[in-house]
Scaffold this motif. Structure first.
Motif, PDB file in Angstrom:
ATOM      1  N   VAL A 297       0.843  -1.200   0.000  1.00 35.06           N
ATOM      2  CA  VAL A 297       0.000   0.000   0.000  1.00 35.06           C
ATOM      3  C   VAL A 297       0.881   1.253   0.000  1.00 35.06           C
ATOM      4  O   VAL A 297       0.634   2.208  -0.748  1.00 35.06           O
ATOM      5  N   ARG A 298       1.942   1.255   0.815  1.00 37.34           N
ATOM      6  CA  ARG A 298       2.841   2.428   0.855  1.00 37.34           C
ATOM      7  C   ARG A 298       3.484   2.683  -0.505  1.00 37.34           C
ATOM      8  O   ARG A 298       3.600   3.835  -0.945  1.00 37.34           O
TER       9      ARG A 298
ATOM     10  N   LEU B 191      -5.837   4.885  -5.349  1.00 38.85           N
ATOM     11  CA  LEU B 191      -5.650   3.455  -5.144  1.00 38.85           C
ATOM     12  C   LEU B 191      -7.004   2.778  -5.310  1.00 38.85           C
ATOM     13  O   LEU B 191      -7.988   3.207  -4.714  1.00 38.85           O
ATOM     14  N   ARG B 192      -7.024   1.709  -6.077  1.00 39.51           N
ATOM     15  CA  ARG B 192      -8.286   1.006  -6.306  1.00 39.51           C
ATOM     16  C   ARG B 192      -8.178  -0.373  -5.678  1.00 39.51           C
ATOM     17  O   ARG B 192      -7.235  -1.120  -5.968  1.00 39.51           O
ATOM     18  N   GLN B 193      -9.124  -0.674  -4.852  1.00 39.87           N
ATOM     19  CA  GLN B 193      -9.065  -1.947  -4.126  1.00 39.87           C
ATOM     20  C   GLN B 193      -9.230  -3.147  -5.059  1.00 39.87           C
ATOM     21  O   GLN B 193      -9.956  -3.096  -6.049  1.00 39.87           O
ATOM     22  N   THR B 194      -8.535  -4.204  -4.724  1.00 40.14           N
ATOM     23  CA  THR B 194      -8.774  -5.505  -5.352  1.00 40.14           C
ATOM     24  C   THR B 194      -8.840  -6.487  -4.187  1.00 40.14           C
ATOM     25  O   THR B 194      -8.604  -6.097  -3.047  1.00 40.14           O
TER      26      THR B 194
ATOM     27  N   HIS C 291      -3.820  -6.700  -3.447  1.00 39.51           N
ATOM     28  CA  HIS C 291      -3.092  -5.432  -3.390  1.00 39.51           C
ATOM     29  C   HIS C 291      -3.732  -4.415  -4.347  1.00 39.51           C
ATOM     30  O   HIS C 291      -4.186  -4.771  -5.435  1.00 39.51           O
ATOM     31  N   PRO C 292      -3.739  -3.143  -3.954  1.00 45.70           N
ATOM     32  CA  PRO C 292      -4.444  -2.141  -4.766  1.00 45.70           C
ATOM     33  C   PRO C 292      -3.749  -1.864  -6.105  1.00 45.70           C
ATOM     34  O   PRO C 292      -2.543  -2.037  -6.243  1.00 45.70           O
TER      35      PRO C 292
ATOM     36  N   GLY D 102      -0.003  -4.122  -8.282  1.00 45.55           N
ATOM     37  CA  GLY D 102       0.852  -4.614  -7.203  1.00 45.55           C
ATOM     38  C   GLY D 102       0.872  -6.124  -7.095  1.00 45.55           C
ATOM     39  O   GLY D 102       1.198  -6.677  -6.047  1.00 45.55           O
ATOM     40  N   GLU D 103       0.539  -6.818  -8.197  1.00 44.08           N
ATOM     41  CA  GLU D 103       0.482  -8.283  -8.117  1.00 44.08           C
ATOM     42  C   GLU D 103       1.150  -8.955  -9.308  1.00 44.08           C
ATOM     43  O   GLU D 103       0.907 -10.121  -9.567  1.00 44.08           O
ATOM     44  N   GLU D 104       2.013  -8.217 -10.003  1.00 43.87           N
ATOM     45  CA  GLU D 104       2.625  -8.811 -11.196  1.00 43.87           C
ATOM     46  C   GLU D 104       3.493  -9.996 -10.829  1.00 43.87           C
ATOM     47  O   GLU D 104       3.530 -10.996 -11.542  1.00 43.87           O
TER      48      GLU D 104
END
Lengths: 460, 460
Positions: A42-43, A61-64, A67-68, A158-160
């Protein structure tokens, strides 16, 4: 001074500050795979959101489910013709094994290398450094021209590093918002430090797990050997037939639709001077496999393959056990090129196996991980603009290279958003991606930012 | 009344008492594999030692590094011509899974079956029941004639179910003491309840583990597929070539020295009416493999085979991993027949693999578990005597059968003591050897004892 010169002068003057920003971002251990680093993810997302907010973007930031995703928009100039979607990722691989790092992975250091200074830290090139290149280019545009010359959407996930499980669903749920003309990604490499590259071909993939079953239970090879079907014998017989003596894959129709290289591309690749001897020598090999009548880069980038990634059956522990097992298994990936269809390859593999399957054996086939081969049309305006930008920056034409692997996000861009992707990357082969002592040469970082500024000028 | 009639009458009269003795022995849970049953192994050894002491043998427990061997001797009549060595084992397999037993494995029960009463218990047929048959025959001889008509040595070990690790060393250390003319073993089966059998052929074995290595590390199948050698692909290519389209093993010289069946033996085996359809049907199969131009019993008993017992390489966990592994492995056993040499087969397999090995791969070969195929000369006095004894008892000739597996003790008898073995067994196919509800038909037990008494009469 021309607009482009002003942009480049601005970037040159701001070089140290850009590096300082990169170091700041690299200090955040945004390891997506490790739940106790969720707050760091998140940071890292907030950090890059703030950079884009500074440059006049709307950004959030868009929630998933995990990780956003950072999504940012800039409308560009009134009446702007084009809309570009920049993609990148703020997450990084776990740094293990820590003991092999010469400095702590999240305490970036600048060290001297053969090409000048480099920054050593997890995420240096994959992908924070490469994301920050285009953000620095946008910063220069902001300073010189008050904003970018096109409408810009930025998507930084944030999930690649964990397979982007939530990105395609997020994109599918926001198709209208993410509308653009092309995707631009910097997450690949150059040919060498003097030769820029555009990755215009990616092989696709068709994964199959093959499970063969025969007798209703494991058998004693003394009691039954010579009468009962052995699935281990059978699976080697079947899969041993995957390639002919010339290295061609023997699935029916496997090469249907596989295009020949154009003479131009063939000549370009030959001119790259790729040494397969060195490529294989680095991993202890010397004799290439694959189709005997094809060149090395052609085999790696433009020809489909079949590899057994895993095989197992029967007793695999220490010593001997004289068993005829009841089952044998294999995992196979076919690397595909544009023109092949993974559904057809999957079906053809089933046909291939069934044609070799005796009455007593059953075969089941589990798919997974299929994606088509991708070729970015080399004559699109966007590729041409990127070629021109890179040629201006480096004083030589960009290598139009392929990539033997798949980049799933490129498939998603096409499938979900209908976008072709320009893969303009600035990594080097020795960057230690996913390994200890990951680094990014500052020369690459800086020339990458300059190239992105030039590209925007070409497209503006 | 002839001597033989007296012996048979004595056995018939003592039938219930013999069954009671068997039940007593079966109550001792002499599970050699389980350390907490070590004392039970000693008890079972003492029990059978005491039986032999009662019959005028000198008998004792002989220590080994694990469970004791019972060795007993009887000099026989003065001037006796022959010396027979009886072998058996007092240890049993673990009874697991316990929940599948219809009665506790070490609380023997007599139940009615299609052939009359049977005793159900672990060890009923393997091998306590079969050992007690020849002890009961010796008991009858003791009662009727004061002792056996030949010199007798009995060796009853306690480690057969764990691979007899200490037996061959024990025999080697006591060669002079164990000198005899022939070994007699009851640990095999009949053809069916009405048809006795002598097992005169055992296949041998040559075990090889093949380890193939290629690249210095695991590789990404996208980055390297089409250039780098894949050991999984290679091992299927090599081992898929083990058999030709007619089921023949393709190792150079593999069939050198393999004898053709004599017309007599071929006719005998055909007359047995073996149904391969039923044999395979019981394990869910229907189509035999192996050499197409050979009969079913010939393939199982008199032809060599090649079976991959285990194969493994690369990623074998859930899902997919697009790896080109650096190694692949297989465990292979060749079943051998008399006339083949396991050293030659081992060398030939190496030659076979190396002829198919590209420059970049290395192959290593670990041997283990080799033994020659064995054929008991069918025209020996001992085999002829056993045939005659069985023909007298059953009113039909004994089937001269083979066994597809190895019986290591038979090899040791030959190698260590120089003895041929007469394998005269009385088990039935449905005896559930090594499985829950192991049983032994009392008719088999009783006719086995009678057959052994007759055999002694023939040899005396």
């Amino acid at each position: 001074m021309s607009l482009t010169d002003q942009l480049l002068t601005t970037l040159d003057a701001g070089r140290d500050a850009a590096v300082a920003r990169l170091v700041e971002w690299l200090r955040i251990p945004s390891i997506s795979a490790q739940p106790d680093h969720a707050a760091d993810c998140v940071r890292a997302a907030e950090w890059v959101r703030d950079q884009l907010l500074e440059l006049g973007f709307t950004a959030s930031l868009r929630q998933t489910p995990k990780h956003p995703v950072v999504v940012a928009h800039h409308p560009g100039p009134e009446g702007g013709k084009r809309h570009l979607l920049y993609y990148g990722h703020y997450d990084v691989q776990p740094p293990d094994p820590l003991e092999l790092w010469t400095s702590p992975p999240f305490e970036p250091v600048l060290v001297e290398g053969p090409n000048g200074q480099r920054v050593v830290a997890r995420g240096a090139v994959d992908d924070k450094g490469q994301v920050l290149m285009w953000i620095e280019a946008l910063r220069a545009w902001n300073k010189v021209a008050g904003g970018p010359p096109c409408a810009i959407t930025a998507v930084i996930e944030g999930e690649e590093e964990i397979g982007s499980p939530n990105l395609a669903p997020f994109m599918a749920a926001n198709v209208a918002e993410l509308k653009a003309d092309v995707a631009i990604i910097s997450d690949t490499g150059m040919w060498d430090i003097d030769t820029p590259a555009l990755s215009t071909r990616l092989r696709g993939m068709c994964f199959v797990q093959l499970d063969i079953k025969a007798a209703s239970r494991d058998l004693h090879s003394g009691m039954y050997g010579g009468s009962a079907l052995n699935p281990n014998n059978l699976i080697t017989k079947i899969l041993g037939d995957l390639h002919d003596a010339n290295g061609r894959v023997q699935l029916p129709g496997f090469y249907d639709g596989v295009p020949e290289l154009s003479p131009e591309l063939r000549a370009q690749w030959q001119a790259l001077g790729f040494s397969e001897h060195d490529f294989l020598g680095a991993i202890g090999l010397s004799v290439p496999v694959g189709e005997k009548d094809r060149g090395p880069l052609e085999r790696l980038w433009a020809r489909p393959t079949a590899d057994i990634n895993g095989i197992w059956g029967g007793y695999t522990g220490p010593g001997s056990k004289t068993v005829i097992p009841s089952e044998a298994h294999a995992k196979i990936t076919f690397r595909l090129v544009p023109g092949q269809h993974h559904e057809k390859v999957f079906a053809s593999f089933q046909e291939f196996v069934k044609a070799r399957l005796p009455a007593d054996a059953t075969a089941t086939f589990q798919g997974g991980g299929a994606s088509p081969g991708i070729e970015v049309p080399a004559d699109s305006d966007f590729v041409k603009a990127a070629q021109a930008a890179l040629a201006d920056e480096y004083g030589r034409p960009a290598a139009m290279i392929g990539c033997g692997g798949s980049i799933p996000i490129v498939s998603s861009m096409k499938d979900v958003l209908g976008l072709d992707t320009v893969l303009m990357g600035f990594g080097l082969e020795d960057d230690q991606v996913h390994s200890p002592n990951e680094k990014f040469d500052l020369r690459c970082f800086h020339q990458g930012a300059r190239s992105h500024a030039r590209l925007l000028a070409k497209l503006g």
